[in-house]
Enzyme design. Sequence first.
Site, PDB file in Angstrom:
ATOM      1  N   GLN A  94       0.906  -1.212  -0.049  1.00 51.22           N
ATOM      2  CA  GLN A  94      -0.060   0.249   0.123  1.00 51.22           C
ATOM      3  C   GLN A  94       0.854   1.235   0.110  1.00 51.22           C
ATOM      4  O   GLN A  94       0.400   2.356  -0.637  1.00 51.22           O
ATOM      5  CB  GLN A  94      -0.831  -0.065   1.134  1.00 51.22           C
ATOM      6  N   HIS A 127      -3.022  -2.565  -9.133  1.00 53.10           N
ATOM      7  CA  HIS A 127      -3.794  -1.690  -9.290  1.00 53.10           C
ATOM      8  C   HIS A 127      -2.809  -0.434 -10.079  1.00 53.10           C
ATOM      9  O   HIS A 127      -2.044   0.141  -9.445  1.00 53.10           O
ATOM     10  CB  HIS A 127      -4.260  -1.148  -7.714  1.00 53.10           C
ATOM     11  N   GLU A 172      -4.746   4.277 -11.447  1.00 52.01           N
ATOM     12  CA  GLU A 172      -5.847   4.705 -10.706  1.00 52.01           C
ATOM     13  C   GLU A 172      -5.500   6.226 -10.309  1.00 52.01           C
ATOM     14  O   GLU A 172      -5.612   6.319  -9.054  1.00 52.01           O
ATOM     15  CB  GLU A 172      -6.267   3.635  -9.544  1.00 52.01           C
TER      16      GLU A 172
END
Length: 119
Positions: free
Chosen positions: A38, A96, A99
């Site tokens: 993260q 991911h 984004e």
Amino acid sequence: MRTHADTSDPSLVGLKTLCALRDELKDKIDIQVVAFPQDCLLSYPGGDKLMEEALEIGADVVGGIPHFEYTRELGVASMKRVIELAMKYDRLVDVHCDEIDDPTRALLKYWPARLCSMS
């Protein structure tokens, strides 16, 4: 079911807990645990080491978030590292990517041609 565990936590307590839960419930549900950086894989101090530790603990999937890296170059390098780790540990990949609204930070164009050629 796929769940993401933050590998930015040096204790990896979330990842360890999710792996234990996955194992406990394996006869009832298929759970894939994603080791997810993260706070970045390369820009976060020790992020690469924590990712590898998470895979050794038993994470099913190598995660990535390249547009969070400090620079585009680090984003590309983090994607190469995700692929290297997935190949080394024979794991799936869950990234991911892009984004973000900043077109100068877009990294999807590097997938798969530049990432899969490891030369």
